[in-house]
Design a protein around this motif. Structure first.
Motif, PDB file in Angstrom:
ATOM      1  N   VAL A 134      58.014  37.647  87.065  1.00 60.17           N
ATOM      2  CA  VAL A 134      57.873  37.844  88.464  1.00 60.17           C
ATOM      3  C   VAL A 134      57.980  36.258  89.179  1.00 60.17           C
ATOM      4  CG1 VAL A 134      56.388  38.371  90.462  1.00 60.17           C
ATOM      5  CG2 VAL A 134      56.918  40.081  88.635  1.00 60.17           C
ATOM      6  N   VAL A 135      57.150  35.430  88.590  1.00 60.64           N
ATOM      7  CA  VAL A 135      57.114  34.155  89.165  1.00 60.64           C
ATOM      8  C   VAL A 135      58.303  33.446  89.207  1.00 60.64           C
ATOM      9  CG1 VAL A 135      56.057  31.826  88.984  1.00 60.64           C
ATOM     10  CG2 VAL A 135      54.541  33.908  88.915  1.00 60.64           C
ATOM     11  N   LEU A 136      58.992  33.486  88.049  1.00 57.41           N
ATOM     12  CA  LEU A 136      60.461  32.946  87.849  1.00 57.41           C
ATOM     13  C   LEU A 136      61.441  33.451  88.813  1.00 57.41           C
ATOM     14  CD1 LEU A 136      60.588  32.419  83.925  1.00 57.41           C
ATOM     15  CD2 LEU A 136      60.054  30.695  85.755  1.00 57.41           C
ATOM     16  N   VAL A 137      61.311  34.628  88.978  1.00 55.86           N
ATOM     17  CA  VAL A 137      62.460  35.378  89.935  1.00 55.86           C
ATOM     18  C   VAL A 137      61.924  35.067  91.193  1.00 55.86           C
ATOM     19  CG1 VAL A 137      63.057  37.705  90.980  1.00 55.86           C
ATOM     20  CG2 VAL A 137      62.811  37.370  88.394  1.00 55.86           C
ATOM     21  N   VAL A 138      60.538  34.895  91.923  1.00 55.24           N
ATOM     22  CA  VAL A 138      60.392  34.384  93.220  1.00 55.24           C
ATOM     23  C   VAL A 138      60.956  33.053  93.568  1.00 55.24           C
ATOM     24  CG1 VAL A 138      58.389  33.502  94.435  1.00 55.24           C
ATOM     25  CG2 VAL A 138      58.294  35.957  93.251  1.00 55.24           C
ATOM     26  N   LEU A 139      60.695  32.106  92.503  1.00 54.60           N
ATOM     27  CA  LEU A 139      61.256  30.697  92.601  1.00 54.60           C
ATOM     28  C   LEU A 139      62.813  30.880  92.747  1.00 54.60           C
ATOM     29  CD1 LEU A 139      59.043  28.878  89.719  1.00 54.60           C
ATOM     30  CD2 LEU A 139      58.773  28.798  92.442  1.00 54.60           C
ATOM     31  N   VAL A 140      63.413  31.581  91.987  1.00 47.76           N
ATOM     32  CA  VAL A 140      64.945  31.468  92.198  1.00 47.76           C
ATOM     33  C   VAL A 140      65.349  32.136  93.410  1.00 47.76           C
ATOM     34  CG1 VAL A 140      67.040  32.794  91.217  1.00 47.76           C
ATOM     35  CG2 VAL A 140      65.412  31.782  89.491  1.00 47.76           C
ATOM     36  N   ALA A 141      64.385  33.031  93.997  1.00 49.15           N
ATOM     37  CA  ALA A 141      64.830  33.658  95.369  1.00 49.15           C
ATOM     38  C   ALA A 141      64.662  32.792  96.391  1.00 49.15           C
ATOM     39  CB  ALA A 141      63.753  34.789  95.487  1.00 49.15           C
ATOM     40  N   LEU A 174      74.127  38.900  92.147  1.00 45.22           N
ATOM     41  CA  LEU A 174      75.073  39.725  92.396  1.00 45.22           C
ATOM     42  C   LEU A 174      75.029  40.227  93.911  1.00 45.22           C
ATOM     43  CD1 LEU A 174      77.407  42.013  91.684  1.00 45.22           C
ATOM     44  CD2 LEU A 174      75.805  43.681  90.772  1.00 45.22           C
ATOM     45  N   PHE A 175      73.828  40.810  94.012  1.00 42.72           N
ATOM     46  CA  PHE A 175      73.499  41.584  95.717  1.00 42.72           C
ATOM     47  C   PHE A 175      73.656  40.442  96.631  1.00 42.72           C
ATOM     48  CE2 PHE A 175      72.421  44.983  93.280  1.00 42.72           C
ATOM     49  CZ  PHE A 175      72.664  46.005  93.784  1.00 42.72           C
ATOM     50  N   VAL A 176      73.252  39.059  96.341  1.00 44.38           N
ATOM     51  CA  VAL A 176      73.253  38.063  97.340  1.00 44.38           C
ATOM     52  C   VAL A 176      74.598  37.607  97.587  1.00 44.38           C
ATOM     53  CG1 VAL A 176      72.470  35.727  97.970  1.00 44.38           C
ATOM     54  CG2 VAL A 176      70.902  37.365  97.158  1.00 44.38           C
ATOM     55  N   TYR A 177      75.240  37.198  96.407  1.00 46.19           N
ATOM     56  CA  TYR A 177      76.639  36.293  96.427  1.00 46.19           C
ATOM     57  C   TYR A 177      77.764  37.258  96.694  1.00 46.19           C
ATOM     58  CZ  TYR A 177      74.044  32.098  96.012  1.00 46.19           C
ATOM     59  OH  TYR A 177      73.348  31.117  96.203  1.00 46.19           O
ATOM     60  N   VAL A 178      77.666  38.512  95.989  1.00 47.42           N
ATOM     61  CA  VAL A 178      78.974  39.350  95.736  1.00 47.42           C
ATOM     62  C   VAL A 178      78.712  40.380  97.172  1.00 47.42           C
ATOM     63  CG1 VAL A 178      80.413  40.734  94.385  1.00 47.42           C
ATOM     64  CG2 VAL A 178      79.223  38.876  93.409  1.00 47.42           C
ATOM     65  N   LEU A 179      77.694  40.945  97.128  1.00 47.03           N
ATOM     66  CA  LEU A 179      77.498  42.123  98.086  1.00 47.03           C
ATOM     67  C   LEU A 179      76.789  42.034  99.230  1.00 47.03           C
ATOM     68  CD1 LEU A 179      76.799  44.880  95.321  1.00 47.03           C
ATOM     69  CD2 LEU A 179      78.923  44.311  96.306  1.00 47.03           C
ATOM     70  N   GLY A 180      76.215  40.812  99.100  1.00 48.12           N
ATOM     71  CA  GLY A 180      75.278  40.380 100.500  1.00 48.12           C
ATOM     72  C   GLY A 180      75.840  40.484 101.834  1.00 48.12           C
ATOM     73  N   GLY A 181      77.204  39.660 101.759  1.00 44.83           N
ATOM     74  CA  GLY A 181      77.911  39.758 103.076  1.00 44.83           C
ATOM     75  C   GLY A 181      78.181  41.367 103.738  1.00 44.83           C
ATOM     76  N   VAL A 182      78.703  42.313 102.942  1.00 41.69           N
ATOM     77  CA  VAL A 182      78.846  43.433 103.469  1.00 41.69           C
ATOM     78  C   VAL A 182      77.540  44.164 103.721  1.00 41.69           C
ATOM     79  CG1 VAL A 182      79.856  45.631 102.818  1.00 41.69           C
ATOM     80  CG2 VAL A 182      81.007  43.683 102.288  1.00 41.69           C
ATOM     81  N   LEU A 183      76.604  44.172 102.835  1.00 41.58           N
ATOM     82  CA  LEU A 183      75.231  44.872 103.005  1.00 41.58           C
ATOM     83  C   LEU A 183      74.575  44.051 104.210  1.00 41.58           C
ATOM     84  CD1 LEU A 183      74.319  45.439  99.565  1.00 41.58           C
ATOM     85  CD2 LEU A 183      75.199  47.111 100.894  1.00 41.58           C
ATOM     86  N   GLY A 184      74.564  42.751 104.154  1.00 38.48           N
ATOM     87  CA  GLY A 184      74.032  42.197 105.290  1.00 38.48           C
ATOM     88  C   GLY A 184      74.250  42.354 106.824  1.00 38.48           C
ATOM     89  N   ALA A 185      75.567  42.611 106.810  1.00 42.86           N
ATOM     90  CA  ALA A 185      76.409  43.058 108.152  1.00 42.86           C
ATOM     91  C   ALA A 185      76.076  44.334 108.419  1.00 42.86           C
ATOM     92  CB  ALA A 185      78.052  42.755 107.940  1.00 42.86           C
ATOM     93  N   GLY A 186      75.844  45.280 107.286  1.00 46.72           N
ATOM     94  CA  GLY A 186      75.523  46.523 107.856  1.00 46.72           C
ATOM     95  C   GLY A 186      74.132  46.733 108.132  1.00 46.72           C
ATOM     96  N   LEU A 187      73.182  45.971 107.526  1.00 45.44           N
ATOM     97  CA  LEU A 187      71.853  45.945 108.057  1.00 45.44           C
ATOM     98  C   LEU A 187      71.573  45.152 109.387  1.00 45.44           C
ATOM     99  CD1 LEU A 187      69.991  45.486 104.645  1.00 45.44           C
ATOM    100  CD2 LEU A 187      70.327  47.526 105.928  1.00 45.44           C
ATOM    101  N   GLY A 188      72.703  44.395 109.867  1.00 38.52           N
ATOM    102  CA  GLY A 188      72.579  43.624 111.167  1.00 38.52           C
ATOM    103  C   GLY A 188      71.691  42.383 110.858  1.00 38.52           C
ATOM    104  N   MET A 196      67.906  39.573  83.896  1.00 35.03           N
ATOM    105  CA  MET A 196      68.585  40.795  84.381  1.00 35.03           C
ATOM    106  C   MET A 196      68.015  40.718  85.815  1.00 35.03           C
ATOM    107  SD  MET A 196      68.151  45.048  83.847  1.00 35.03           S
ATOM    108  CE  MET A 196      66.556  45.056  85.078  1.00 35.03           C
ATOM    109  N   PRO A 197      66.824  40.599  86.317  1.00 33.25           N
ATOM    110  CA  PRO A 197      66.594  40.575  87.723  1.00 33.25           C
ATOM    111  C   PRO A 197      67.280  39.275  88.527  1.00 33.25           C
ATOM    112  CG  PRO A 197      64.640  40.821  86.672  1.00 33.25           C
ATOM    113  CD  PRO A 197      65.564  40.698  85.553  1.00 33.25           C
ATOM    114  N   ILE A 198      67.308  38.100  87.574  1.00 34.38           N
ATOM    115  CA  ILE A 198      68.189  37.013  88.205  1.00 34.38           C
ATOM    116  C   ILE A 198      69.567  37.482  88.384  1.00 34.38           C
ATOM    117  CG2 ILE A 198      68.799  34.761  87.899  1.00 34.38           C
ATOM    118  CD1 ILE A 198      65.953  34.296  86.515  1.00 34.38           C
ATOM    119  N   VAL A 199      70.133  37.812  87.540  1.00 34.63           N
ATOM    120  CA  VAL A 199      71.660  38.413  87.728  1.00 34.63           C
ATOM    121  C   VAL A 199      71.874  39.319  88.904  1.00 34.63           C
ATOM    122  CG1 VAL A 199      73.509  39.677  86.399  1.00 34.63           C
ATOM    123  CG2 VAL A 199      72.206  37.745  85.151  1.00 34.63           C
TER     124      VAL A 199
END
Length: 262
Positions: free
Chosen positions: A126-133, A42-56, A35-38
């Protein structure tokens, strides 16, 4: 053999039992890790562009991942506790807890084995999620001591939430109920600063986000991993985690003592 050494030995036996069961029935563990990996994808590849632009931080998810990854890592620590709730409930409904009550073992070891086993599984997640990140472009700048502090805080949070989940598993009437009753713990980070800063939220939601337990924990983990000041958030994060752990332990102990049968 002293009472303390017997309790420690019985707890180790229960810990081995729970770890072996997790290996034999990995479905829950895989879903907790997945679940955390999904969510990160989602937030990096689908929503990351819009949210990243909003955060500058740029127009792509590559810049946004440095902001969102600490929140997703914390979600891995929270989602791991759900497995403990289901595991405890299964033991209760299948009668194995009643069997343990008749044996000459430390009563506290039954719950201790569940808690320690769940924390170990959660930290592996947590370790696996960090590696994926890191594979997706997460570039933390915190030093070794900062990383050690972040890991210690995440372990403390996992320990605290696991006690709460164990209590929920003790009072749940079925495994399905146990798997659902902990969902608010999974979604509270969404209402914090995991994905966007709290000052970008509407007034009412911003007030809740700023004063709920997960926001200072998220900000502390983010500050430690990214090498930025954490200020008073660190004190609040530890205080909230300790308070949750104490409340969960007292609730679980009371529920375990008043549940002689299922």
């Amino acid at each position: 053999m002293s009472t303390l050494s017997r309790a420690a030995g019985d707890s180790m036996t229960m810990l081995r039992r729970n770890l072996l069961r997790a290996l034999r029935y990995p479905g829950m563990s895989l879903s907790v890790i997945g679940m955390p990996i999904v969510m990160m994808l989602l937030f990096v590849y689908v929503l990351g562009g819009v949210l990243g632009a909003g955060l500058g931080v740029g127009a792509g998810g590559a810049g946004y991942i440095d902001y969102v990854a600490p929140g997703i890592i914390l979600m891995a620590a929270t989602s791991g506790s759900v497995a403990a709730s289901v595991s405890v409930c299964v033991d209760m409904t299948e009668g194995i807890i009643n069997r343990f009550r008749t044996m000459a073992i430390s009563r506290s070891s039954v719950l201790t084995g569940h808690v320690v086993g769940s924390v170990i599984q959660t930290m592996v997640s947590v370790v696996l999620v960090v590696l994926v990140a890191l594979l997706l472009g997460f570039r933390p700048s915190g030093g070794p001591l900062a990383w050690l502090g972040a890991v210690a805080l995440l372990a403390l949070l996992a320990f605290a939430l696991t006690w709460v989940s164990v209590a929920m598993g003790l009072v749940a009437r079925s495994a399905e109920t146990a798997s659902n009753v902990g969902l608010p713990l999974l979604f509270l980070p969404f209402l914090g600063s995991a994905f966007v800063p709290t000052d970008s939220m509407p007034a009412g939601l911003r007030w809740f986000a700023e004063y709920q337990p997960f926001t200072p924990i998220i900000e502390t983990v983010r500050g430690l991993l990214m090498g930025t000041p954490v200020g008073a958030d660190a004190v609040l994060a530890v205080a909230w985690s300790v308070a949750i752990a104490l409340a969960g332990y007292l609730w679980a102990r009371a529920a375990f003592r008043r549940e002689p049968t299922r």
